[in-house]
Design an enzyme around this catalytic site. Structure first.
Site, PDB file in Angstrom:
ATOM      1  N   GLU C  58       0.480  -1.093   0.213  1.00 36.48           N
ATOM      2  CA  GLU C  58      -0.258   0.328   0.121  1.00 36.48           C
ATOM      3  C   GLU C  58       0.644   1.106  -0.062  1.00 36.48           C
ATOM      4  O   GLU C  58       0.249   2.546  -0.440  1.00 36.48           O
ATOM      5  CB  GLU C  58      -0.598   0.043   0.951  1.00 36.48           C
ATOM      6  N   HIS C 127     -13.534  -4.610   6.981  1.00 40.44           N
ATOM      7  CA  HIS C 127     -13.985  -4.432   5.376  1.00 40.44           C
ATOM      8  C   HIS C 127     -15.226  -3.699   5.698  1.00 40.44           C
ATOM      9  O   HIS C 127     -15.526  -3.374   4.112  1.00 40.44           O
ATOM     10  CB  HIS C 127     -13.947  -5.556   4.980  1.00 40.44           C
TER      11      HIS C 127
END
Ligand SMILES: Cc1ncc(C[n+]2csc(CCOP(=O)(O)OP(=O)(O)O)c2C)c(N)n1
Ligand SMILES: Cc1ncc(C[n+]2csc(CCOP(=O)(O)OP(=O)(O)O)c2C)c(N)n1
Ligand SMILES: [Mg+2]
Ligand SMILES: [Mg+2]
Lengths: 320, 327, 320, 327
Positions: C58, C127
């Site tokens: 990331e 999530h």
């Protein structure tokens, strides 16, 4: 009683807790040598097995604490500057905060996180920003911050004995502040606010360096405006009762917080007071926060961050 | 190290179980009887079985997310009835139905299944630290995919493990895929385990379709780690026969994986390979193999019955709020 | 007019902007194949030079965007799920937000960040959490979120042409929501709220999936309580004027936000209304937020997250 | 590659300048005439000079935080009057006095000095991407310390640079120290550059006290990168003569670095070494050397005069708020 510095009080708490409980240990960067005084010298008493320096690997460093906590130990992780916690933020906010709850409350995660925060060093945003509001935003993490040496020792001890993750930064602007600190073992429980000064016209809720600023302003206004000053001491859990009780008397509230106006914890307090104490209010709750800009370096932080002048103006305004 | 007959039997049994558990999960997902998502492990079932069958209960395990760690966990001896209950949102789930796929078996030192790929690496340093400090010979089996080694967290954990000589096994299940992306494109060298060189860490590459080969390598690594020899990197070359997760297309890059590719990889199906081996070396008879399969199917039936008979978890908001913090 | 989905509208914005400006490109994980439909197929038109898949790195992925923006390009970085932005949080919040300001406003950093967020998939906290409040807390980053396909196309276009970092997540609960979307080029400016429904008894400020929920509740209450619904569309900058104008009429406010109660953006709105519109209020501003717990997986998110029942109750309460 | 006489002269001049600039900063900090902190580069001045003297204006540079990048920036041809003004909080500072140590010279492609160690790595992937896409031969010189390679960000950048064959030079100034921690303890192998092996990236180790040796290696790497050969790792073995930053004790671990250690490392002082060399090979005469020093001192005097004559930056809060976002 003897007086010691706030950072000295933190060190005393760390040392006493490490003496008391073998499972308590410290991990950070250059904590053996001691970038800040609270870790300096601990290596001599506790050795390299419990005073751990890591590479500049914040995730690995934090992971050492997180994994050891899952193994039943009680780590303290020192981020040096508060902003460095963001380098491993997914771990130290989300993974940490959800650990106990999401897993069906089987196991707790007693990690204590600490770091120096705040203005006063002219180092600019990434070395000067507040982090308590950010952590208070993420559920499952307790968040506290001391304003006096007494509270520092007691809050750190409470944090270390708490069975949950606790983020407890300390403000660099008051690290050398002196105050009376008992040599005995005591705790300041997380979730209990402290009325640091009695007053009747207006309540000021302030923390860390801003609590000290607010006390100065209250002294200055003495005889003119009677200011009650509350130190939340912990943001999560937050002691709403003490605040509402005070508002029953003063009906006016100024919240001072070095975190940003947008999304800072002062907003949460204001919103909760609106919902839970609307009828107590004779004037709108007023916030004195860091304006919504990166904390500037150079000489600007002095007049941009909350300071006694801004606090005084807010008090006068809310009492007008 | 060569495996005993008994060890082979255990490995074979776990392999069959793991494979059938995976098929059960796939079937249930298609039937709408699972919540969240499921990442099938068909074709890649041998590494987890080989890595975990001979772990002790007090060894730490980070199960790979593929197959949601079932191959790993059942091999380690965990009763996964509560796993399926969790995946169906039931009260009897291992996390009281709160976790979706974030299961946890702390009594077996399976602490977490992070939703963030690569977030197994950081805490395994702490597990290794605790193991080393307690000096009781525990090891950390840290299983994750080729893709997870893209995370800088992998670097940090390998660095610290090697500095501190922690008993951590970096067990990479390299199926050559990370969702749609191929390891060929995403890693510049042939082997992910070349990363270990940067830290002077020993590394070994093994055929991940051969559960016995994996187990031999794992047993040696576990033994070394128990002795305090420090971390080691094991890379298993394996396959992912299916799409990444159910509902996602089966792409490589942005194009469908071809039937030829599938045919090719399916030539080395791990249960078939193992079956041939145990028949050839007379570890097992076909009858015994059939019995193992039967027993596994029965076990799975019970797991399903348990989950299906359980109530959906519907605690009140107040109850949940009271559970955010530990007392 | 043709109707398309919200996610289809986002894709259209991306494609049109990439066609218009060579410097616009997309970087993410598996965006070539398209984990979510808004990136699927773009590779065919724009090729591998402008549709970039990275390893699960990331920081490197975000750095590709950040560095390219410093070089004058206009990257869009797709985090897949919103929580994944936290994996590189020091870069995408602090380093990004302070870049322009701290460096004396010499250079801007036009990075667009996007991700799917929110409940509805039963995937639990990491999530399913909201991120707009967190980003709105960090200065120097604009933050927007679409509630309709029309706004999605217009806001994404405005974000891509903006000279600042913009975080613009989209809610997975409405990704397939259909609505009218012009085929022409248009922008929905950042910082302009939209009155999605006129009413006179109470104002509801809501965004993304909760805006859609609020509309349903307003329909249900029609004839009984007249609900005005405002969509902020962007949180930073926030259109306070439209909100205060509405309050002049309704004198009552409910803020619905899927972010947590503690430290979420709803608190900031409530606090600002307290300060700037106290006299307009006939009742305390009431927030309907995610309670302070990690978003639970399983079936619990349905009744724990803000939903039509909770919104209705809040409206009734504030109008009582 | 062997250096021309002119190249040596330029390198020597920059080395002398860099060293004197550092001493000026040290002196000013002790005099209370700097704000924030300062990390002296005494003893470690050669790598930055060698890496940056022959960069083009449109090459990207991430200057090391040691010496606050001055060695690097003056070598690249940046006029650092506004740098000192910035470090004294003045209006004429390169960032209008707002940045403390977070200087920026975007016209010279020095975009940032992150306060987070290791946060140079991520954006250099983007700079490399832009350079590759524009195909005009720009390179990225990414200078940082041994300690910075503890960050997983380093891994991610090396991985992506090698995958995409980006023109990035990973230039590690290994002074064996990271605040109080030694590279010996914090990295498990002799060379940090062994990390490059994990990615199949070429690496070279060079004597970082010898500015000419560094420059030779850097020139070769820059030439290769310009040609599109992909990333390369250069490790310079250098020293930090002083404490980490002014005011911090000079420890290794938790004990003072010894006089013997200091004596030892100071034997190879880079300006002395270079002086011996240029005298020995007759590149320069002593008189010329003295003149170079004089000129540098004069330049620095002007830099100081510029900063001191400038006004302290005191914009109003409103002005600052109006500057948070770009128009
Ligand atoms: C931090 C983070 N980034 C991205 C994802 C999305 N994601 C889920 S699984 C996966 C691929 C993992 O690949 P690998 O590690 O090779 O395991 P495999 O699925 O191939 O078994 C990705 C990118 C994620 N969950 N977390
Ligand atoms: C993310 C982060 N962690 C820790 C620090 C504190 N810190 C500042 S400089 C430094 C040491 C850097 O060592 P190295 O990269 O070797 O450079 P050197 O100072 O030796 O030149 C550390 C740990 C920081 N600034 N940022
Ligand atoms: Mg894989
Ligand atoms: Mg160093």
């Amino acid at each position: 009683m003897r007086t010691i510095t706030l950072i000295g009080a933190i060190k005393e708490a760390l040392a006493e807790e490490m003496r008391r409980d073998e499972d308590v240990f410290l991990v950070g960067q250059d904590v053996r040598g001691g970038i800040f005084p609270h870790t300096k010298g601990l290596i001599e008493e506790f050795g390299e097995e419990r005073i751990l320096d890591t590479p500049i690997s914040e995730s690995g460093m934090y992971g050492t604490a997180m994994g050891a906590a899952q193994e039943g130990m009680r780590p303290i992780v020192d981020f040096m500057f508060g902003g460095f916690s963001y380098v491993t933020f997914s771990e130290c906010s989300v993974s940490t905060g959800q650990y106990h709850f999401l897993h069906g409350s089987q196991r707790s995660l007693p990690v204590v996180m600490t770091a120096g925060v705040g203005t006063g060093q002219r180092l600019a945003n990434d070395h000067a920003m507040s982090i308590h509001g950010t952590f208070a935003h993420h559920p499952g993490i307790k968040v506290a911050m001391p304003s006096t040496p007494y509270d520092a020792k007691g809050l750190f001890k409470a944090a270390i004995r708490d069975n949950n993750p606790v983020m407890i930064p300390w403000h660099m602007g008051i690290m050398m502040l002196k105050g009376e600190v008992p040599e005995e073992d005591y705790m300041v429980p997380l979730g209990v606010a402290d009325v640091k000064r009695q007053g009747s016209d207006v309540t000021v809720l302030a923390n860390s360096v801003q609590l000290q600023n607010a006390l100065k302003v209250a002294d200055k206004l003495d005889g003119e405006i009677s200011v009650e000053i509350i130190d939340p001491r912990s943001f999560v859990p937050f002691d709403m009762e003490t605040l509402l009780t005070s508002l029953e008397k003063t009906n006016r509230l100024v919240v001072v917080d070095e975190d940003w106006e947008s999304g800072g914890f002062a907003s949460t307090i204001s919103a909760r007071v609106m919902e839970q104490g609307f009828d107590l209010l004779d004037a709108p709750v007023t916030r004195v926060c860091m304006p919504n800009m990166p904390v500037p370096g150079g000489y600007m932080e002095e007049y941009v961050a909350p300071n006694p002048d801004k606090i005084e103006a807010a008090i006068r305004n809310v009492c007008a | 190290m060569s495996l005993t007959k008994e060890q082979k039997l255990t490995l074979f049994t776990n392999l069959v179980r793991a494979d059938l558990y995976d098929k059960m999960m796939y079937r249930r997902m298609m039937q709408g009887k699972l919540i969240g998502f499921y990442h099938p492990i068909e074709g890649g079932v041998a590494p987890g079985v080989g890595a975990c069958t001979f772990l002790n209960k007090d060894d730490n395990l980070n199960p790979h997310h593929r197959g949601h760690g079932m191959a790993h966990m059942i091999s380690k001896g965990i009763d996964v009835r509560t796993f399926l209950a969790e995946h169906t949102g039931k009260e009897t789930g291992c996390c009281k139905g709160r976790s979706a796929f974030h299961f946890s078996y702390p009594d077996h030192k399976v602490y977490q299944m992070s939703g963030f790929i690569g977030h197994n690496f950081a805490p395994c340093v702490g597990w290794g630290y605790a193991a080393k400090r307690r000096a009781q010979g525990q090891v950390v089996m840290n299983c994750s995919g080729d893709g997870s080694y893209g995370q800088g967290r992998a670097h940090e954990a390998m660095l610290m493990a090697q500095n501190w000589k922690l008993p951590i096994i970096f067990f990479c299940e390299n199926n050559g895929m990370s969702i749609f992306s191929t390891a060929k494109e995403m890693h510049p060298t042939e082997n992910i385990s070349s990363l270990a060189q940067g830290f002077g860490m020993p590394a070994v590459v093994v055929d991940g379709q051969d559960v016995f080969a994996v187990a031999e390598v794992a047993l040696a690594a576990i033994a070394d780690a128990r002795k305090g020899k420090g971390p080691v990197f094991i890379e298993c070359k394996t396959e992912r026969f299916t799409e990444h997760d159910i509902g996602t297309p089966d792409l490589a890059g942005w194009e469908d994986r071809t039937p030829a590719q599938h045919e090719d990889m399916r030539k080395r199906e791990p249960v078939n390979l193992a079956t041939e081996r145990v028949l050839a070396d007379k570890t097992l008879t076909q009858a015994r193999i059939d019995a193992i399969r039967e027993a596994a199917l029965k076990e799975i039936e019970e797991v399903e019955a348990f989950a299906d008979a359980s109530e959906i978890a519907r605690p009140s908001e107040e109850e949940l709020l009271a559970n955010v913090f530990a007392p």
